[in-house]
Scaffold this motif. Structure first.
Motif, PDB file in Angstrom:
ATOM      1  N   SER A 107       1.350  -1.393   0.153  1.00 18.67           N
ATOM      2  CA  SER A 107      -0.446  -0.199  -0.066  1.00 18.67           C
ATOM      3  C   SER A 107       0.664   1.157  -0.360  1.00 18.67           C
ATOM      4  O   SER A 107       2.104   1.542   0.824  1.00 18.67           O
ATOM      5  CB  SER A 107      -1.087  -0.139   1.450  1.00 18.67           C
ATOM      6  N   PRO A 108       0.390   2.155  -0.623  1.00 15.51           N
ATOM      7  CA  PRO A 108      -0.846   2.418  -1.481  1.00 15.51           C
ATOM      8  C   PRO A 108      -0.649   1.782  -2.517  1.00 15.51           C
ATOM      9  O   PRO A 108       0.355   1.865  -3.345  1.00 15.51           O
ATOM     10  CB  PRO A 108      -0.500   3.488  -1.789  1.00 15.51           C
ATOM     11  N   VAL A 109      -1.949   1.419  -3.688  1.00 16.24           N
ATOM     12  CA  VAL A 109      -2.004   1.617  -4.801  1.00 16.24           C
ATOM     13  C   VAL A 109      -2.984   2.075  -5.158  1.00 16.24           C
ATOM     14  O   VAL A 109      -3.859   2.615  -4.804  1.00 16.24           O
ATOM     15  CB  VAL A 109      -1.852  -0.261  -5.134  1.00 16.24           C
ATOM     16  N   THR A 110      -3.004   1.777  -6.832  1.00  9.00           N
ATOM     17  CA  THR A 110      -4.177   2.512  -7.141  1.00  9.00           C
ATOM     18  C   THR A 110      -4.905   1.307  -8.084  1.00  9.00           C
ATOM     19  O   THR A 110      -4.769   0.291  -8.809  1.00  9.00           O
ATOM     20  CB  THR A 110      -3.024   3.079  -8.793  1.00  9.00           C
ATOM     21  N   ALA A 111      -6.069   2.110  -8.263  1.00  8.56           N
ATOM     22  CA  ALA A 111      -7.409   1.098  -8.361  1.00  8.56           C
ATOM     23  C   ALA A 111      -6.838   0.096  -9.602  1.00  8.56           C
ATOM     24  O   ALA A 111      -6.736   0.944 -10.786  1.00  8.56           O
ATOM     25  CB  ALA A 111      -8.285   1.626  -8.695  1.00  8.56           C
ATOM     26  N   GLY A 112      -7.445  -0.635  -9.413  1.00 12.01           N
ATOM     27  CA  GLY A 112      -7.024  -1.708 -10.510  1.00 12.01           C
ATOM     28  C   GLY A 112      -5.574  -3.058 -10.482  1.00 12.01           C
ATOM     29  O   GLY A 112      -5.448  -3.538 -11.130  1.00 12.01           O
ATOM     30  N   GLN A 113      -4.988  -2.248  -9.318  1.00  5.72           N
ATOM     31  CA  GLN A 113      -3.882  -3.007  -9.244  1.00  5.72           C
ATOM     32  C   GLN A 113      -3.639  -3.858  -8.289  1.00  5.72           C
ATOM     33  O   GLN A 113      -4.913  -4.040  -7.734  1.00  5.72           O
ATOM     34  CB  GLN A 113      -2.455  -1.806  -8.862  1.00  5.72           C
ATOM     35  N   THR A 117      -7.427  -5.520  -6.048  1.00  7.29           N
ATOM     36  CA  THR A 117      -8.621  -3.762  -6.612  1.00  7.29           C
ATOM     37  C   THR A 117      -9.485  -3.552  -7.810  1.00  7.29           C
ATOM     38  O   THR A 117      -8.455  -3.450  -9.022  1.00  7.29           O
ATOM     39  CB  THR A 117      -8.030  -3.028  -6.130  1.00  7.29           C
ATOM     40  N   GLN A 118     -10.667  -3.428  -7.964  1.00  7.31           N
ATOM     41  CA  GLN A 118     -10.838  -2.362  -9.333  1.00  7.31           C
ATOM     42  C   GLN A 118     -10.879  -0.928  -9.067  1.00  7.31           C
ATOM     43  O   GLN A 118     -10.968  -0.134  -8.133  1.00  7.31           O
ATOM     44  CB  GLN A 118     -12.652  -3.291  -8.911  1.00  7.31           C
ATOM     45  N   GLY A 137      -9.798   4.703  -1.783  1.00  8.01           N
ATOM     46  CA  GLY A 137     -10.407   4.321  -0.732  1.00  8.01           C
ATOM     47  C   GLY A 137      -9.367   3.677   0.010  1.00  8.01           C
ATOM     48  O   GLY A 137      -8.427   3.392  -0.429  1.00  8.01           O
ATOM     49  N   ASP A 138      -9.545   4.137   1.666  1.00  2.00           N
ATOM     50  CA  ASP A 138      -8.955   3.372   2.709  1.00  2.00           C
ATOM     51  C   ASP A 138      -9.822   1.143   3.045  1.00  2.00           C
ATOM     52  O   ASP A 138     -10.963   2.180   3.110  1.00  2.00           O
ATOM     53  CB  ASP A 138      -9.333   3.946   4.475  1.00  2.00           C
ATOM     54  N   VAL A 139      -9.696   0.822   2.905  1.00  7.23           N
ATOM     55  CA  VAL A 139     -10.468   0.086   3.028  1.00  7.23           C
ATOM     56  C   VAL A 139      -9.117  -1.020   3.646  1.00  7.23           C
ATOM     57  O   VAL A 139      -7.627  -1.389   4.395  1.00  7.23           O
ATOM     58  CB  VAL A 139      -9.517  -1.171   1.350  1.00  7.23           C
ATOM     59  N   VAL A 167      -6.179   2.381  -1.656  1.00  7.20           N
ATOM     60  CA  VAL A 167      -5.771   1.923  -2.925  1.00  7.20           C
ATOM     61  C   VAL A 167      -7.155   4.561  -3.488  1.00  7.20           C
ATOM     62  O   VAL A 167      -7.870   4.625  -3.196  1.00  7.20           O
ATOM     63  CB  VAL A 167      -7.505   1.427  -2.976  1.00  7.20           C
ATOM     64  N   GLU A 168      -5.571   4.250  -4.516  1.00  5.21           N
ATOM     65  CA  GLU A 168      -5.727   5.383  -4.870  1.00  5.21           C
ATOM     66  C   GLU A 168      -6.692   5.461  -5.872  1.00  5.21           C
ATOM     67  O   GLU A 168      -6.870   4.353  -6.977  1.00  5.21           O
ATOM     68  CB  GLU A 168      -4.595   6.350  -5.123  1.00  5.21           C
ATOM     69  N   GLU A 169      -7.621   6.737  -7.000  1.00  5.03           N
ATOM     70  CA  GLU A 169      -8.367   6.547  -7.537  1.00  5.03           C
ATOM     71  C   GLU A 169      -7.599   6.601  -8.473  1.00  5.03           C
ATOM     72  O   GLU A 169      -5.990   7.028  -9.398  1.00  5.03           O
ATOM     73  CB  GLU A 169      -8.875   8.603  -8.104  1.00  5.03           C
TER      74      GLU A 169
END
Length: 290
Positions: free
Chosen positions: A161-167, A219-220, A225-227, A244-246
């Protein structure tokens, strides 16, 4: 007892009396018997014991160890080494607390009897227990090791973490079996509160062993957000918050859905896959098979 001397005297006639040259035991205790013959005197100490039963205890078969939750059996023998018949209770204790008793066991002098006691171990027992069988006169004790059942403790050591959405979020996990016995458990990863496993693996550990592993979450786009992610065994859980970043562009998530196999050398291998754009914008990418 008969002695052939001129004069025989007892210092305590309540313990042993003398009639001529005959000594008779009267009661339990100790007395001096003095004999005089031809001007020579000699003294001997005489001890008179009570005529009574004496129940000696021997443990004949005791488990060296037992697994927690199992029942252990203790076998014993009682011998009356006294001079009279008697009746006594035989008491079985674990760590000083009475668990059972065989009541009114009767034995003639030199007679023996045998018996068994059983004890069901549980999670409240310590690593070792002392089992004791006792009569009124004697006792015998042995120590039994109690092997603790497997218990898998989990801890999250690190994430990417952090990752971009989809990663993919990778969660590094350590697992320790704090029990004594080997076991296999499923270690799972899920989004806290949802109760759905998103990655699992089976782990086999002996008593005291530790292993490390990595669980993953793809992730999708809508996961930004924070998960809270939770790792769980049958005995323990650990939770870590990841970010998870936008995604501001296209992001192609590739999953292999099937692989033909086994195949022989020189044969073709067919790989089925699925591609999903989990980003926020349309795009075009090459899909490469290596």
């Amino acid at each position: 007892r008969v002695v052939t001397h001129d004069v025989v005297e007892s210092s305590d006639t309540s313990v042993a009396s003398v009639d001529g040259q005959t000594i008779t035991a009267e009661s339990a205790g100790t007395t001096d018997i003095e004999a005089t013959y031809a001007g020579q005197t000699d003294t001997v100490e005489v001890t008179v014991t009570e005529s009574a039963p004496s129940f000696d205890v021997t443990l004949t078969d005791v488990d060296a160890s037992v697994d927690q939750g199992e029942t252990t059996t203790v076998s014993y023998e009682i011998e009356n080494t006294g001079t009279e018949a008697g009746t006594q209770d035989i008491v079985f204790s674990v760590d000083g607390a009475e668990e059972a008793r065989d009541e009114s066991v009767s034995l003639d002098p030199d007679a023996t009897t045998t018996g068994t006691f059983s004890y069901a171990t549980d999670a409240d027992d310590p690593d070792a227990i002392d089992v004791t069988v006792a009569s009124d006169d004697d006792s015998a004790t042995e120590t039994i090791t109690v092997n603790a059942l497997a218990s898998f403790d989990v801890a999250i050591q690190d994430t990417n973490s952090p990752v971009t959405a989809g990663q993919t979020v990778d969660v590094d996990v350590s697992v320790e079996n704090t029990g004594d016995l080997e076991a296999t458990q499923t270690i799972s990863l899920d989004v806290a509160g949802e109760g759905t496993d998103i990655d699992t693996t089976d782990v086999t550990l002996g008593g005291g062993e530790t292993t490390s592993l990595t669980l993953s979450w793809r992730t999708q786009f809508g996961d930004a957000g924070d998960v809270d992610l939770t790792v769980a065994s049958a005995d323990d859980t650990a939770t870590e918050t990841v970010t998870v970043e936008e995604s501001d562009g296209d992001f192609y998530a590739v999953d292999i859905t099937n692989i033909d196999g086994p195949v022989t050398a020189g044969s073709d291998v067919t790989v089925d896959y699925n591609v999903e754009n989990t980003g926020s914008a349309p795009g075009t990418q090459d899909i490469v098979f290596e």
